[in-house]
Enzyme design. Structure first.
Site, PDB file in Angstrom:
ATOM      1  N   GLU A 176       0.823  -1.215   0.000  1.00 28.38           N
ATOM      2  CA  GLU A 176       0.000   0.000   0.000  1.00 28.38           C
ATOM      3  C   GLU A 176       0.857   1.264   0.000  1.00 28.38           C
ATOM      4  O   GLU A 176       0.354   2.353  -0.253  1.00 28.38           O
ATOM      5  CB  GLU A 176      -0.952  -0.015   1.209  1.00 28.38           C
ATOM      6  CG  GLU A 176      -0.297   0.124   2.584  1.00 28.38           C
ATOM      7  CD  GLU A 176       0.402  -1.143   3.092  1.00 28.38           C
ATOM      8  OE1 GLU A 176       0.448  -2.142   2.356  1.00 28.38           O
ATOM      9  OE2 GLU A 176       0.904  -1.105   4.235  1.00 28.38           O
ATOM     10  N   SER A 226       8.466  -9.184   5.049  1.00 29.17           N
ATOM     11  CA  SER A 226       9.290  -9.393   6.248  1.00 29.17           C
ATOM     12  C   SER A 226       9.024 -10.782   6.844  1.00 29.17           C
ATOM     13  O   SER A 226       7.964 -11.382   6.607  1.00 29.17           O
ATOM     14  CB  SER A 226       8.966  -8.311   7.278  1.00 29.17           C
ATOM     15  OG  SER A 226       7.604  -8.396   7.639  1.00 29.17           O
ATOM     16  N   CYS A 281      16.284  -6.895   0.067  1.00 31.22           N
ATOM     17  CA  CYS A 281      16.419  -8.147   0.828  1.00 31.22           C
ATOM     18  C   CYS A 281      17.742  -8.821   0.524  1.00 31.22           C
ATOM     19  O   CYS A 281      18.159  -9.712   1.250  1.00 31.22           O
ATOM     20  CB  CYS A 281      15.278  -9.089   0.517  1.00 31.22           C
ATOM     21  SG  CYS A 281      15.360  -9.715  -1.148  1.00 31.22           S
ATOM     22  N   GLU A 382      17.076  -7.272  11.392  1.00 32.39           N
ATOM     23  CA  GLU A 382      17.174  -6.766  10.020  1.00 32.39           C
ATOM     24  C   GLU A 382      16.907  -5.271  10.069  1.00 32.39           C
ATOM     25  O   GLU A 382      15.797  -4.837  10.351  1.00 32.39           O
ATOM     26  CB  GLU A 382      16.135  -7.446   9.116  1.00 32.39           C
ATOM     27  CG  GLU A 382      16.234  -6.970   7.677  1.00 32.39           C
ATOM     28  CD  GLU A 382      15.127  -7.506   6.760  1.00 32.39           C
ATOM     29  OE1 GLU A 382      14.004  -7.746   7.236  1.00 32.39           O
ATOM     30  OE2 GLU A 382      15.407  -7.677   5.569  1.00 32.39           O
TER      31      GLU A 382
HETATM   32  P1  NAD Z   1       5.984  -6.255   5.141  1.00 37.40           P
HETATM   33  O1  NAD Z   1       6.110  -7.647   5.616  1.00 37.40           O
HETATM   34  O2  NAD Z   1       5.676  -5.176   6.120  1.00 37.40           O
HETATM   35  O3  NAD Z   1       4.810  -6.163   4.032  1.00 37.40           O
HETATM   36  C1  NAD Z   1       4.763  -7.069   2.955  1.00 37.40           C
HETATM   37  C2  NAD Z   1       3.314  -7.203   2.509  1.00 37.40           C
HETATM   38  O4  NAD Z   1       2.530  -7.731   3.583  1.00 37.40           O
HETATM   39  C3  NAD Z   1       2.673  -5.882   2.117  1.00 37.40           C
HETATM   40  O5  NAD Z   1       1.855  -6.083   0.988  1.00 37.40           O
HETATM   41  C4  NAD Z   1       1.867  -5.511   3.339  1.00 37.40           C
HETATM   42  O6  NAD Z   1       0.719  -4.743   3.034  1.00 37.40           O
HETATM   43  C5  NAD Z   1       1.461  -6.847   3.901  1.00 37.40           C
HETATM   44  N1  NAD Z   1       1.310  -6.807   5.360  1.00 37.40           N
HETATM   45  C6  NAD Z   1       1.950  -6.009   6.241  1.00 37.40           C
HETATM   46  N2  NAD Z   1       1.584  -6.299   7.508  1.00 37.40           N
HETATM   47  C7  NAD Z   1       0.687  -7.307   7.413  1.00 37.40           C
HETATM   48  C8  NAD Z   1      -0.043  -8.049   8.388  1.00 37.40           C
HETATM   49  N3  NAD Z   1       0.054  -7.803   9.698  1.00 37.40           N
HETATM   50  N4  NAD Z   1      -0.858  -9.035   7.940  1.00 37.40           N
HETATM   51  C9  NAD Z   1      -0.973  -9.302   6.625  1.00 37.40           C
HETATM   52  N5  NAD Z   1      -0.296  -8.622   5.677  1.00 37.40           N
HETATM   53  C10 NAD Z   1       0.531  -7.644   6.058  1.00 37.40           C
HETATM   54  O7  NAD Z   1       7.317  -5.925   4.314  1.00 37.40           O
HETATM   55  P2  NAD Z   1       7.763  -4.541   3.686  1.00 37.40           P
HETATM   56  O8  NAD Z   1       8.151  -3.615   4.777  1.00 37.40           O
HETATM   57  O9  NAD Z   1       6.780  -4.080   2.678  1.00 37.40           O
HETATM   58  O10 NAD Z   1       9.063  -5.021   2.865  1.00 37.40           O
HETATM   59  C11 NAD Z   1      10.332  -5.144   3.448  1.00 37.40           C
HETATM   60  C12 NAD Z   1      10.595  -6.554   3.908  1.00 37.40           C
HETATM   61  O11 NAD Z   1      10.461  -7.456   2.802  1.00 37.40           O
HETATM   62  C13 NAD Z   1      12.011  -6.764   4.408  1.00 37.40           C
HETATM   63  O12 NAD Z   1      11.966  -7.591   5.537  1.00 37.40           O
HETATM   64  C14 NAD Z   1      12.719  -7.449   3.249  1.00 37.40           C
HETATM   65  O13 NAD Z   1      13.828  -8.244   3.612  1.00 37.40           O
HETATM   66  C15 NAD Z   1      11.615  -8.292   2.716  1.00 37.40           C
HETATM   67  N6  NAD Z   1      11.853  -8.675   1.332  1.00 37.40           N
HETATM   68  C16 NAD Z   1      12.208  -9.966   1.097  1.00 37.40           C
HETATM   69  C17 NAD Z   1      12.484 -10.355  -0.199  1.00 37.40           C
HETATM   70  C18 NAD Z   1      12.887 -11.767  -0.497  1.00 37.40           C
HETATM   71  O14 NAD Z   1      12.945 -12.110  -1.662  1.00 37.40           O
HETATM   72  N7  NAD Z   1      13.136 -12.614   0.485  1.00 37.40           N
HETATM   73  C19 NAD Z   1      12.388  -9.436  -1.250  1.00 37.40           C
HETATM   74  C20 NAD Z   1      12.002  -8.130  -0.958  1.00 37.40           C
HETATM   75  C21 NAD Z   1      11.738  -7.758   0.344  1.00 37.40           C
END
Ligand code: NAD
Length: 497
Positions: A176, A226, A281, A382
């Site tokens: 979002e 995450s 990531c 992280e």
């Molecule tokens: P995030 O986990 O906060 O959000 C990811 C998605 O989950 C978003 O679409 C968000 O709206 C949704 N979300 C958030 N909280 C939620 C909840 N409580 N319940 C259900 N859905 C929820 O991650 P972010 O801050 O957007 O991205 C950064 C993180 O992503 C870092 O930890 C990074 O390492 C990781 N990442 C991993 C990879 C990989 O390939 N392993 C790639 C890119 C990013």
């Protein structure tokens, strides 16, 4: 103020919930747009549109699908600059970095253009007398993707091109914080001829995600984000009978051995730790300096860090942009101050960095911490910002033991000229992606991407052959054509003869 809506059944759809979230320009700190936040009703509408479209898309010919994907490839190529500009406007990363993300996402569309090769079945003739066996792979139905803020275009492109090439229909729930690039990708897919309902977007937060995870018509979920949310998505999705691949966070270590080319290692550490402001990531967040490498390596990193240009992503002179939100900026800064309190040496402190004319942007400079130990918060968590920790160890064995004790296992790299040490490392590293003198070893499209341990929950990595397997299920067909010699009653378990 511009509103970003959902994309359902091939057109923009306003939310019924009436809830909206802010979208910021991280370089100014100003809200520039608002995004519709879905309730369960909008998620249901998207799944219903995808289910309806699956009735024809699921049995469409490979020729039909690939013709659309080839046109889609051309359209993304023609709109690279525009998509990159949308990414920079909402994420903040510099334009060249955003263009790189579009290019790596496009690789997966190109892979999907070749799906007939990957979906070819297997045939064994005469497995038993006058009996043949064929193995085919078929789509799952409606599948969903949930993506993070840090790659607004690339991570969605890791998922839906492969999923729809395999014959599934798709519901994407982008971050979002950065909704516009994904919406533009959906518009371009429609322009390429993708039938309505094959690709849908619901914008939103937890409510939309939890409805997708519970929806009985969603067969599989790909998640990237995450670790705590990846674990939640995997646990909930599998409990609801879905196939789930959930990629989580990371803490990527870079080992530097005493025989390494230290200039290459310093360049690589800078690029991989501070590129995209550390919001990758696959960022390197820990340098493990073996033997006497720490002092000369830190000197070289310091020299290079002093010359980095930090500023708005739209400015071609900028090499590093702001962080995604003000709250995230403050959290990243707290790790630097916390590390000092816990006994680390703050060699470079970026917490006070400002950019003239952009005083309200989410700015932070680069930070370098030395003498970091595994008990410090800066090592254990992280950070997801431009903070590089240096841990000093005596031997290669100490370094690999330290790294393998980490709960994460996404990417890692070793810098050395010693082929024997590199070979040991590639076998001993407990991580899904290993670089040898390559700091960000993101695999090309035709090799799958994924981590180990808390960096991935599920059995499949994403895209490549794993992507095809994840988005399809196997079927084995045993055939015999009527022949008098095969008639007769026999209640025994069928044997091959
Ligand atoms: P995030 O986990 O906060 O959000 C990811 C998605 O989950 C978003 O679409 C968000 O709206 C949704 N979300 C958030 N909280 C939620 C909840 N409580 N319940 C259900 N859905 C929820 O991650 P972010 O801050 O957007 O991205 C950064 C993180 O992503 C870092 O930890 C990074 O390492 C990781 N990442 C991993 C990879 C990989 O390939 N392993 C790639 C890119 C990013």
């Amino acid at each position: 103020m511009k509103t970003i809506n959902h994309w359902i059944g091939g057109k923009p759809v306003e939310g019924v919930s009436g809830h909206h979230g802010p979208v910021y320009d991280p370089a100014t700190g100003a809200q520039t747009k608002q995004v519709a936040l879905a309730s369960a009703a909008e998620a249901d509408a998207a799944v219903a549109a995808a289910k309806e479209a699956y009735a024809t898309w699921g049995t469409s010919s490979l020729a039909t699908r690939t013709a659309i994907l080839f046109r889609y490839r051309e359209l993304i190529d023609a709109h690279r600059e525009e998509i990159a500009a949308l990414i920079t406007a909402e994420h903040g990363k510099v334009h060249a970095d955003a263009l790189g993300e579009v290019a790596r996402g496009l690789e997966i569309v190109e892979l999907a253009c070749g799906i007939p090769q990957q979906l070819k079945g297997e045939l064994s003739t005469q497995v038993s007398t006058r009996v043949d066996v064929a193995a085919i792979r078929q789509p799952l139905g409606v599948v969903a993707g949930i993506t993070p803020f840090n790659f607004p275009a690339m991570v969605p492109l890791w998922m839906f091109p492969m999923a729809i090439a395999c014959g599934n229909t798709f519901v994407l729930k982008p971050s979002e914080k950065v909704p516009s690039a994904a919406l533009r990708l959906a518009e371009l897919a429609a322009e390429a001829g993708l039938p309505d309902g094959v690709l849908n977007i619901v914008n939103g937060e937890r409510e939309a995600v939890d409805r997708i995870l519970a929806h009985p018509d969603v067969a599989a979920v790909s998640f990237v984000g995450s670790t705590p949310i990846a674990r939640h998505v995997h646990t909930t999705g599998t409990a609801n009978g879905k196939r789930v691949q959930a990629l989580g966070g990371a803490k990527n270590h870079m080992l530097v051995l005493p025989d390494a080319d230290l200039d290459l290692a310093a360049d690589s550490a800078i690029n991989a730790a501070y590129g995209s402001a550390g919001e990758r990531c696959m960022a390197i967040s820990v340098v493990v300096a073996v033997g006497a490498t720490a002092d000369p390596l830190i000197e070289k990193i310091k020299e290079r860090a002093a010359a980095l240009r930090i500023g708005p992503g739209q400015d071609p002179a900028s090499e590093m942009g702001p962080l995604i939100t003000k709250a995230h900026r403050d959290k990243v800064a707290s790790y630097v101050t916390g590390a000092a309190a816990q006994g680390a040496d703050v060699v470079i402190d970026g917490t006070g960095h400002t950019v003239p004319g952009h005083e309200n942007g989410h700015w932070i400079g680069v930070s370098l911490l030395d003498h970091v130990t595994p008990d410090m918060d800066a090592y254990r968590e992280e950070i997801f910002g431009p903070v590089l920790s240096v841990v000093r160890v005596d031997t290669y064995d100490d370094a690999i033991a330290l790294m393998n004790a980490s709960p994460w296992g996404n990417g890692t790299a070793i810098f050395t000229r010693d082929g024997g040490a590199a070979r040991r490392f590639q076998l001993e590293a407990e991580a899904g992606m290993v670089g040898i003198n390559v700091p960000i070893p993101v695999p090309v499209g035709y090799h799958s991407f994924g981590g180990w341990k808390d960096s991935l929950f599920g059995d499949h990595h994403i895209y490549g052959n794993d992507g095809v397997h994840f988005y399809t299920r196997g079927k084995v067909i045993t055939t015999r054509w009527p022949d008098p010699a095969d008639s007769g009653i026999n209640l025994g378990f069928p044997r091959n003869h």
